[in-house]
Design an enzyme around this catalytic site. Structure first.
Site, PDB file in Angstrom:
ATOM      1  N   PRO A   4       0.852  -1.415   0.111  1.00 17.70           N
ATOM      2  CA  PRO A   4      -0.050   0.024  -0.005  1.00 17.70           C
ATOM      3  C   PRO A   4       0.956   1.206   0.175  1.00 17.70           C
ATOM      4  O   PRO A   4       1.949   1.422   0.769  1.00 17.70           O
ATOM      5  CB  PRO A   4      -0.857  -0.060   1.206  1.00 17.70           C
ATOM      6  CG  PRO A   4      -1.022  -1.557   1.457  1.00 17.70           C
ATOM      7  CD  PRO A   4       0.508  -1.982   1.245  1.00 17.70           C
ATOM      8  N   GLU A   5       0.628   2.358  -0.814  1.00 19.52           N
ATOM      9  CA  GLU A   5       1.035   3.523  -0.815  1.00 19.52           C
ATOM     10  C   GLU A   5       0.144   4.498  -0.335  1.00 19.52           C
ATOM     11  O   GLU A   5      -1.098   4.246   0.295  1.00 19.52           O
ATOM     12  CB  GLU A   5       1.574   3.870  -2.310  1.00 19.52           C
ATOM     13  CG  GLU A   5       2.558   2.896  -2.794  1.00 19.52           C
ATOM     14  CD  GLU A   5       3.287   3.414  -3.964  1.00 19.52           C
ATOM     15  OE1 GLU A   5       3.747   4.603  -3.972  1.00 19.52           O
ATOM     16  OE2 GLU A   5       3.704   2.835  -4.844  1.00 19.52           O
ATOM     17  N   LYS A  31       2.717   7.184   4.942  1.00 18.75           N
ATOM     18  CA  LYS A  31       2.021   5.771   4.916  1.00 18.75           C
ATOM     19  C   LYS A  31       1.877   5.280   6.224  1.00 18.75           C
ATOM     20  O   LYS A  31       1.078   4.046   6.320  1.00 18.75           O
ATOM     21  CB  LYS A  31       2.588   4.787   3.958  1.00 18.75           C
ATOM     22  CG  LYS A  31       2.825   5.171   2.430  1.00 18.75           C
ATOM     23  CD  LYS A  31       3.432   4.185   1.698  1.00 18.75           C
ATOM     24  CE  LYS A  31       5.017   4.701   1.841  1.00 18.75           C
ATOM     25  NZ  LYS A  31       5.886   3.748   0.828  1.00 18.75           N
ATOM     26  N   ARG A  82      14.606  -2.375  -7.271  1.00 16.99           N
ATOM     27  CA  ARG A  82      13.178  -2.233  -7.668  1.00 16.99           C
ATOM     28  C   ARG A  82      13.304  -1.844  -9.142  1.00 16.99           C
ATOM     29  O   ARG A  82      14.254  -2.242  -9.809  1.00 16.99           O
ATOM     30  CB  ARG A  82      12.355  -1.618  -6.849  1.00 16.99           C
ATOM     31  CG  ARG A  82      12.858  -0.127  -6.867  1.00 16.99           C
ATOM     32  CD  ARG A  82      11.794   0.651  -5.775  1.00 16.99           C
ATOM     33  NE  ARG A  82      12.381   0.654  -4.308  1.00 16.99           N
ATOM     34  CZ  ARG A  82      11.868   0.959  -3.085  1.00 16.99           C
ATOM     35  NH1 ARG A  82      10.792   1.628  -3.251  1.00 16.99           N
ATOM     36  NH2 ARG A  82      12.422   0.995  -1.926  1.00 16.99           N
TER      37      ARG A  82
END
Length: 323
Positions: free
Chosen positions: A2-3, A61, A306
Site C-alpha cells: 500500500p502507498e 503511509k 526495484r
C-alpha cells in the site's frame, strides 16, 4: 505494498466507522501480529479495552488512532485524564494488512489476526478486524508526542499537534495542507542524488512510493536520475504538483490494486491501476507520445532493487544524472 492513496482510503473509511466509539473487547488470534508491541498481548489488550477512539490520523503511509479514556468530558467529547490523548493504536499494513469493518455474524476471514469489538452505533458494523495473509504488518500501541513544527500530526478530522512517536522522523506528504514547499526545495537542493531517490526519501517528503514516483515523474516529463542539487525551482514544483495530481486521482479511484491482498476498509479493491501511464507498462506505447503521433515504448530499468519506468522520448536521460 500500500502507498499513500491506499492508506488514505483506509483512513477516510475508518473515520466514518470508528471515530468516537469505545473499544469494548480485544481478541488476539495470532500474537505474531503484535511483534511490534514489545510488552505482549496482555498489555495490548489491557490498554485497549475501554479506550475511546478520538480520530484516525495519517502522515505519509503511517496510520494511527489517538485514544482516550472511555468517559466523555463535560462537553461530551472523549478526553484523556490530562485533557489530551497521549496514546495511539498504530497500524502497520505491511504488504497485505487489511483493516475491515464487519458485523459480528460475518464469518472470520481465513487470515484474521486481531479483532476489536466496538460500542454500538446505529447502522454501523460491530467489529474492526485486522487481517494479514503475509504477516508483515501488525498493530501496536505507541506514545503521542508534540510535532516538531507545532502543526497537526497529520491528515485528520481534528488537527491535534501530536504525532505517533514512530512516525515523528518522517516529513509531511504532498497532500498535507501544512506541507512546506520552500522547506522541501531547500532540502532537495542540499542533496547530491537522483530525483527519484529523493522522492522516495521519507525524511524529505513522505508517502511517495515506487508506483507514484514513476507516475509523477512521467506526468512532469522528468527523468528519475535528474540531479537534485541542480534542480530548478520550477521543475521541483512541477514534480510535486504531478505527485499531488496522481495521488489525488488514485484516491478518487480507491487506490491501486495489483492482487486481492489490498482492499479498503469495506473490502473493495482499488482500480487506479487501469489508469497508470508508466509503472508496469514496459514495452507498451507511451500514451502521451502516441497522442502526438510519436512511437515510443516505456522502458523498465533496475533501480534500488526495484524498477523505474520511463519514456525515452518525453523523459530524456540527463547528461549529468545521478543514478
Amino acid at each position: 505494498m500500500p502507498e499513500l492513496p491506499e492508506v488514505e482510503v483506509v483512513r477516510r473509511g475508518l473515520v466514518s466507522w470508528v471515530r468516537g466509539r469505545t473499544i469494548t473487547g480485544v481478541e488476539v488470534l495470532d500474537p505474531r501480529s503484535l511483534r511490534r508491541h514489545a510488552l505482549g498481548p496482555g498489555d495490548f489488550i489491557g490498554n485497549l479495552q475501554g479506550a475511546r477512539v478520538l480520530d484516525v490520523v495519517r502522515r505519509g503511509k503511517f496510520l494511527w488512532l489517538p485514544l482516550a479514556d472511555a468517559s466523555p468530558d463535560a462537553s461530551g467529547s472523549a478526553a484523556a485524564s490530562d485533557g489530551a490523548a497521549n496514546v495511539a493504536l498504530m497500524a502497520h499494513l505491511g504488504m497485505s494488512g487489511q483493516l475491515l469493518m464487519q458485523d459480528a455474524e460475518v464469518p472470520d476471514e481465513k487470515h484474521l489476526k486481531i479483532r476489536l469489538r466496538l460500542s454500538p452505533a446505529a447502522g454501523m458494523p460491530e467489529q474492526l478486524r485486522f487481517v494479514d495473509q503475509r504477516i508483515f504488518g501488525g498493530l501496536f500501541l505507541t506514545s503521542l508526542i508534540p510535532t516538531a513544527d507545532g502543526g497537526p500530526g497529520g491528515l485528520a478530522e481534528t488537527p491535534l499537534p501530536l504525532i505517533a512517536e514512530e512516525a515523528s522522523h518522517i516529513a509531511r506528504d504532498p497532500l498535507d495542507p501544512h506541507f512546506s514547499f520552500d522547506l522541501f526545495y531547500r532540502r532537495l537542493r542540499a542533496r547530491r542524488t537522483g530525483l527519484k531517490r529523493a522522492l522516495l526519501d521519507q525524511g524529505l517528503v513522505s508517502g511517495i512510493g515506487n508506483i507514484y514516483a514513476d507516475e509523477a515523474l512521467w506526468l512532469a516529463k522528468l527523468h528519475y536520475a535528474r540531479a537534485t542539487d541542480r534542480m530548478r525551482r520550477a521543475d521541483a514544483e512541477r514534480v510535486l504538483d504531478a505527485a499531488r495530481q496522481v495521488m489525488t486521482d488514485a484516491l478518487a479511484a480507491g487506490g491501486t490494486s495489483f492482487d486481492s491482498l489490498y482492499v479498503n476498509v469495506n473490502g473493495s479493491s482499488g482500480y487506479f491501476e487501469r489508469s497508470l501511464n508508466a509503472y508496469g507498462r514496459e514495452g507498451q506505447e507511451c500514451r502521451r507520445c502516441a497522442a502526438n503521433g510519436i512511437v515510443s515504448l516505456i522502458k523498465r530499468e533496475q533501480f534500488m532493487n526495484r524498477s523505474a519506468h520511463t519514456c525515452p522520448v518525453c523523459q530524456p536521460r540527463p547528461r549529468n544524472g545521478r543514478w
